[in-house]
Design a protein around this motif. Sequence first.
Motif, PDB file in Angstrom:
ATOM      1  N   LYS A   1      31.959  36.766  59.163  1.00 61.03           N
ATOM      2  CA  LYS A   1      32.309  35.460  59.723  1.00 61.03           C
ATOM      3  C   LYS A   1      32.754  34.454  58.669  1.00 61.03           C
ATOM      4  N   ASN A   2      32.457  34.717  57.409  1.00 61.92           N
ATOM      5  CA  ASN A   2      32.734  33.757  56.336  1.00 61.92           C
ATOM      6  C   ASN A   2      33.384  34.471  55.154  1.00 61.92           C
ATOM      7  N   THR A   3      34.590  34.982  55.397  1.00 61.10           N
ATOM      8  CA  THR A   3      35.248  35.815  54.392  1.00 61.10           C
ATOM      9  C   THR A   3      35.713  35.033  53.163  1.00 61.10           C
ATOM     10  N   ALA A   4      35.948  33.726  53.293  1.00 57.28           N
ATOM     11  CA  ALA A   4      36.405  32.968  52.126  1.00 57.28           C
ATOM     12  C   ALA A   4      35.324  32.896  51.047  1.00 57.28           C
TER      13      ALA A   4
ATOM     14  N   ASP B   1      50.954  24.093  42.344  1.00 59.15           N
ATOM     15  CA  ASP B   1      51.674  25.089  43.145  1.00 59.15           C
ATOM     16  C   ASP B   1      51.506  26.491  42.563  1.00 59.15           C
ATOM     17  N   THR B   2      51.545  26.602  41.253  1.00 55.45           N
ATOM     18  CA  THR B   2      51.363  27.899  40.598  1.00 55.45           C
ATOM     19  C   THR B   2      49.991  28.468  40.890  1.00 55.45           C
ATOM     20  N   VAL B   3      48.976  27.614  40.809  1.00 56.88           N
ATOM     21  CA  VAL B   3      47.596  28.039  41.062  1.00 56.88           C
ATOM     22  C   VAL B   3      47.447  28.577  42.483  1.00 56.88           C
ATOM     23  N   VAL B   4      48.011  27.875  43.443  1.00 58.35           N
ATOM     24  CA  VAL B   4      47.922  28.308  44.836  1.00 58.35           C
ATOM     25  C   VAL B   4      48.645  29.633  45.024  1.00 58.35           C
ATOM     26  N   GLU B   5      49.840  29.753  44.445  1.00 55.28           N
ATOM     27  CA  GLU B   5      50.628  30.981  44.595  1.00 55.28           C
ATOM     28  C   GLU B   5      49.913  32.187  43.991  1.00 55.28           C
ATOM     29  N   VAL B   6      49.288  32.000  42.831  1.00 53.63           N
ATOM     30  CA  VAL B   6      48.613  33.109  42.155  1.00 53.63           C
ATOM     31  C   VAL B   6      47.349  33.524  42.899  1.00 53.63           C
ATOM     32  N   THR B   7      46.529  32.568  43.280  1.00 55.53           N
ATOM     33  CA  THR B   7      45.214  32.919  43.823  1.00 55.53           C
ATOM     34  C   THR B   7      45.264  33.373  45.281  1.00 55.53           C
ATOM     35  N   HIS B   8      46.259  32.944  46.046  1.00 57.31           N
ATOM     36  CA  HIS B   8      46.292  33.368  47.449  1.00 57.31           C
ATOM     37  C   HIS B   8      46.571  34.869  47.568  1.00 57.31           C
ATOM     38  N   LEU B   9      47.095  35.459  46.492  1.00 60.69           N
ATOM     39  CA  LEU B   9      47.383  36.892  46.488  1.00 60.69           C
ATOM     40  C   LEU B   9      46.134  37.737  46.265  1.00 60.69           C
ATOM     41  N   ASN B  10      45.007  37.098  46.001  1.00 62.60           N
ATOM     42  CA  ASN B  10      43.771  37.837  45.726  1.00 62.60           C
ATOM     43  C   ASN B  10      42.647  37.374  46.649  1.00 62.60           C
TER      44      ASN B  10
ATOM     45  N   LEU C   1      40.206  38.963  47.791  1.00 57.76           N
ATOM     46  CA  LEU C   1      38.904  39.510  47.421  1.00 57.76           C
ATOM     47  C   LEU C   1      38.232  38.713  46.301  1.00 57.76           C
ATOM     48  N   ALA C   2      38.970  37.739  45.745  1.00 54.41           N
ATOM     49  CA  ALA C   2      38.399  36.811  44.770  1.00 54.41           C
ATOM     50  C   ALA C   2      38.447  35.391  45.348  1.00 54.41           C
ATOM     51  N   HIS C   3      38.295  35.296  46.677  1.00 50.94           N
ATOM     52  CA  HIS C   3      38.248  34.040  47.434  1.00 50.94           C
ATOM     53  C   HIS C   3      39.602  33.469  47.802  1.00 50.94           C
ATOM     54  N   GLY C   4      40.683  34.032  47.274  1.00 52.87           N
ATOM     55  CA  GLY C   4      42.005  33.607  47.707  1.00 52.87           C
ATOM     56  C   GLY C   4      42.392  32.216  47.242  1.00 52.87           C
ATOM     57  N   ALA C   5      43.204  31.550  48.051  1.00 53.32           N
ATOM     58  CA  ALA C   5      43.731  30.230  47.698  1.00 53.32           C
ATOM     59  C   ALA C   5      42.636  29.170  47.747  1.00 53.32           C
ATOM     60  N   PRO C   6      42.846  28.027  47.094  1.00 52.46           N
ATOM     61  CA  PRO C   6      41.875  26.940  47.163  1.00 52.46           C
ATOM     62  C   PRO C   6      41.645  26.485  48.606  1.00 52.46           C
ATOM     63  N   ILE C   7      40.434  26.030  48.889  1.00 52.97           N
ATOM     64  CA  ILE C   7      40.154  25.466  50.210  1.00 52.97           C
ATOM     65  C   ILE C   7      40.374  23.959  50.237  1.00 52.97           C
TER      66      ILE C   7
ATOM     67  N   VAL D   1      40.451  21.150  41.762  1.00 54.69           N
ATOM     68  CA  VAL D   1      40.843  22.187  42.718  1.00 54.69           C
ATOM     69  C   VAL D   1      39.595  22.997  43.069  1.00 54.69           C
ATOM     70  N   PHE D   2      39.364  23.219  44.370  1.00 52.21           N
ATOM     71  CA  PHE D   2      38.122  23.819  44.845  1.00 52.21           C
ATOM     72  C   PHE D   2      38.384  25.140  45.566  1.00 52.21           C
ATOM     73  N   TRP D   3      37.576  26.136  45.217  1.00 54.72           N
ATOM     74  CA  TRP D   3      37.618  27.437  45.890  1.00 54.72           C
ATOM     75  C   TRP D   3      36.269  27.728  46.544  1.00 54.72           C
ATOM     76  N   ALA D   4      36.286  28.434  47.657  1.00 53.46           N
ATOM     77  CA  ALA D   4      35.038  28.941  48.222  1.00 53.46           C
ATOM     78  C   ALA D   4      34.364  29.824  47.176  1.00 53.46           C
ATOM     79  N   CYS D   5      33.036  29.867  47.188  1.00 53.95           N
ATOM     80  CA  CYS D   5      32.291  30.521  46.108  1.00 53.95           C
ATOM     81  C   CYS D   5      31.211  31.454  46.650  1.00 53.95           C
ATOM     82  N   GLY D   6      31.033  32.574  45.975  1.00 50.48           N
ATOM     83  CA  GLY D   6      30.034  33.561  46.377  1.00 50.48           C
ATOM     84  C   GLY D   6      28.602  33.109  46.210  1.00 50.48           C
ATOM     85  N   VAL D   7      28.373  32.031  45.471  1.00 54.30           N
ATOM     86  CA  VAL D   7      27.014  31.488  45.364  1.00 54.30           C
ATOM     87  C   VAL D   7      26.540  30.974  46.723  1.00 54.30           C
TER      88      VAL D   7
END
Length: 216
Positions: free
Chosen positions: A28-31, A150-159, A161-167, A198-204
């Motif tokens: 239910k909370n994949t991010a 923009d670069t950060v968003v483009e790079v991280t949304h491709l992954n 499994l590492a939380h993807g793009a910023p939330i 810039v904020f990403w969802a976190c596994g903590v």
Amino acid sequence: MLLRGFQQANVLVLSSALAKDFEAFCIKNTAPLPLLFMSERGQMSCEAVAQQADVTMDISQYCVYEHGKMLKTVSNLNEYKCCLRDMVCFYLGCSFGFEGKLKEAGVPLRNVEQDVNVSMYRTTVPCAPAGVFHCPMVVTMRPVPAEMIDTVVEVTHLNPLAHGAPIHIGDPALLGIRDLSRPDYGDRVQPESGDVSVFWACGVTAVEAVLSSSKK
């Protein structure tokens, strides 16, 4: 960044009685909780994602929780081998998995430059509950030069499994974070002039879920 090109994981070891609820919580909370692998009961290896791994000794530090409270940290799980027979291991993707790609794209990593951990904050954004698990989302924050957003968003949304793009990008108050100088986990990271938060969802988030499960 210990091994460039590999996906770093956080590992959570839970009683098998809680495993189905936590699996549902991840789904239910994949991010914040991208599930890389879920073991069988008593299985301490994970050949599907890390050959020859032994979760009882391959991690530098283990935090031991009981009844929703952290008791201590240990360097291995040898003293818990009897208990581990009834445990299930969850391997969760971590945002350190995309830092190598950000560096390759020319994005400065302030936490690496300052030789500190990333800053992590408890938000007021609720996760979708599942069984006994219910908690607010935890996020990481990395200061990023405004011209590289923009670069950060483009790079991280491709992954994913590492939380993807910023939330979220910008004002921390919109996430319920009052003071960036006082992270709930990790270390304070000092921004440079012209940086944007810039904020990403976190596994903590998994830790918050464990803490909250004792309150139901």
